[in-house]
Design a protein around this motif. Structure first.
Motif, short mmCIF file in Angstrom:
data_model
loop_
_atom_site.label_atom_id
_atom_site.label_comp_id
_atom_site.label_asym_id
_atom_site.label_seq_id
_atom_site.Cartn_x
_atom_site.Cartn_y
_atom_site.Cartn_z
N VAL A 60 -66.88 20.87 32.19
CA VAL A 60 -67.51 22.19 32.03
C VAL A 60 -67.33 23.01 33.30
N LEU A 61 -67.61 22.38 34.45
CA LEU A 61 -67.47 23.08 35.73
C LEU A 61 -66.01 23.44 36.01
N ALA A 62 -65.11 22.53 35.70
CA ALA A 62 -63.68 22.81 35.90
C ALA A 62 -63.25 24.01 35.06
N ALA A 63 -63.76 24.08 33.83
CA ALA A 63 -63.44 25.23 32.97
C ALA A 63 -63.97 26.52 33.57
N PHE A 64 -65.21 26.48 34.07
CA PHE A 64 -65.79 27.66 34.71
C PHE A 64 -64.91 28.13 35.87
N LEU A 65 -64.46 27.18 36.68
CA LEU A 65 -63.63 27.53 37.84
C LEU A 65 -62.27 28.07 37.40
N LEU A 66 -61.84 27.69 36.20
CA LEU A 66 -60.61 28.24 35.63
C LEU A 66 -60.86 29.53 34.84
N ARG A 67 -62.12 29.99 34.91
CA ARG A 67 -62.56 31.23 34.25
C ARG A 67 -62.40 31.16 32.73
N THR A 68 -62.81 30.03 32.18
CA THR A 68 -62.79 29.86 30.73
C THR A 68 -63.97 29.00 30.31
N ASN A 69 -64.12 28.82 29.01
CA ASN A 69 -65.15 27.95 28.46
C ASN A 69 -64.51 26.95 27.51
N TRP A 70 -65.02 25.71 27.54
CA TRP A 70 -64.62 24.69 26.59
C TRP A 70 -65.88 24.33 25.80
N PRO A 71 -66.16 25.05 24.70
CA PRO A 71 -67.46 24.96 24.02
C PRO A 71 -67.83 23.57 23.51
N LEU A 72 -66.86 22.81 22.99
CA LEU A 72 -67.21 21.47 22.50
C LEU A 72 -67.68 20.58 23.65
N ILE A 73 -67.01 20.68 24.78
CA ILE A 73 -67.41 19.90 25.95
C ILE A 73 -68.78 20.37 26.44
N GLU A 74 -69.04 21.67 26.36
CA GLU A 74 -70.36 22.19 26.74
C GLU A 74 -71.45 21.60 25.86
N ALA A 75 -71.18 21.51 24.56
CA ALA A 75 -72.18 20.94 23.64
C ALA A 75 -72.41 19.46 23.94
N TYR A 123 -77.24 25.67 33.30
CA TYR A 123 -75.97 26.35 33.03
C TYR A 123 -75.82 26.75 31.56
N ALA A 124 -76.75 26.33 30.71
CA ALA A 124 -76.64 26.62 29.28
C ALA A 124 -76.51 28.11 28.94
N PRO A 125 -77.17 29.02 29.69
CA PRO A 125 -76.99 30.45 29.38
C PRO A 125 -75.55 30.96 29.53
N PHE A 126 -74.68 30.16 30.18
CA PHE A 126 -73.28 30.54 30.34
C PHE A 126 -72.36 29.90 29.27
N TYR A 127 -72.91 28.99 28.46
CA TYR A 127 -72.10 28.29 27.48
C TYR A 127 -71.72 29.22 26.32
N LYS A 128 -70.66 28.85 25.61
CA LYS A 128 -70.17 29.63 24.47
C LYS A 128 -70.11 28.77 23.20
N MET A 129 -71.07 27.90 23.04
CA MET A 129 -71.08 26.96 21.92
C MET A 129 -71.34 27.66 20.59
N LYS A 130 -70.77 27.08 19.53
CA LYS A 130 -71.09 27.48 18.16
C LYS A 130 -71.76 26.30 17.47
N LEU A 131 -72.27 26.56 16.28
CA LEU A 131 -73.00 25.53 15.54
C LEU A 131 -72.15 24.27 15.35
N TRP A 132 -70.88 24.44 15.00
CA TRP A 132 -70.07 23.26 14.71
C TRP A 132 -69.84 22.42 15.95
N HIS A 133 -69.77 23.07 17.12
CA HIS A 133 -69.63 22.30 18.37
C HIS A 133 -70.84 21.39 18.56
#
Length: 198
Positions: A60-75, A123-133
């Motif tokens: 999750v942190l690596a994605a943030f540093l790459l300026r992206t989100n990996w929603p499944l990993i966030e979930a 960090y949850a307010p920065f996540y981009k999760m959807k229901l399926w994640h």
């Protein structure tokens, strides 16, 4: 964005947190090594619970540093960080109550696992999760409970084996509460009320 989230979004702080979590994850896998070497190969991915949770957060942190989100990993991160963070704190206090003593490593695990649970939610307010994640992450987490308490691959704490049914029940409900927390933030994502990190 409030002051605390300004600090959380600072790239220097993200790098520091990444380094700390990498170190903690490596320590966690070393802590589990005696159990892993005795574990049937098919169960190994589900044995080192806490370090795998912190490994999710490393990504999750690596994605943030790459300026992206990996929603499944966030979930996966938010559910497992909360679950195993709280779990380890409770188990170490239970060990103290049963055995009457706790090593310095036990107190260190209490502090580090409490921090795990907190950082996942902070960090949850920065996540981009959807229901399926969240649903996929919930299946993973509940499946892990089955591996731990049906196939008896749970983390071994001396003196606590006599409470294993109660611990299994407690663990199941931690999975449910962690999933509920993730669903709350997924709903915020759907409403577009999440914070922007970059």
């Amino acid at each position: 964005m409030s002051l605390i989230y300004t600090y959380l979004a600072d790239r220097r702080f993200l790098w520091l947190l990444l380094i700390i979590n990498i170190a903690g994850t490596l320590y966690g896998y070393i802590w589990y090594e005696p159990q892993i070497v005795k574990t049937p190969t098919i169960f190994i991915p589900f044995v080192p619970d806490s370090p795998t949770a912190s490994l999710f957060f490393v990504f999750v942190l690596a994605a943030f540093l790459l300026r992206t989100n990996w929603p499944l990993i966030e979930a996966l991160a938010i559910i497992t960080l909360f679950k195993y963070g709280i779990w380890a704190v409770v188990m170490n206090f239970l060990s103290l109550a049963v055995l009457g003593d706790l090593s310095w490593q036990g107190y260190m695990l209490i502090g580090s696992h409490a921090a795990m649970a907190i950082q996942g939610i902070l960090y949850a307010p920065f996540y981009k999760m959807k229901l399926w994640h969240v649903l996929v992450a919930a299946v993973w987490t509940l499946h892990n409970d089955v591996i731990d308490y049906v196939f008896m691959q749970y983390p071994k704490y001396p003196g606590l084996e006599i409470y294993i049914r109660e611990i299994g029940y407690f663990t199941f409900w931690l999975s449910i509460v962690g999933t509920a927390i993730a669903l709350y933030y997924a709903r915020r994502c759907k409403k577009g009320s999440q914070l922007r990190l970059f």
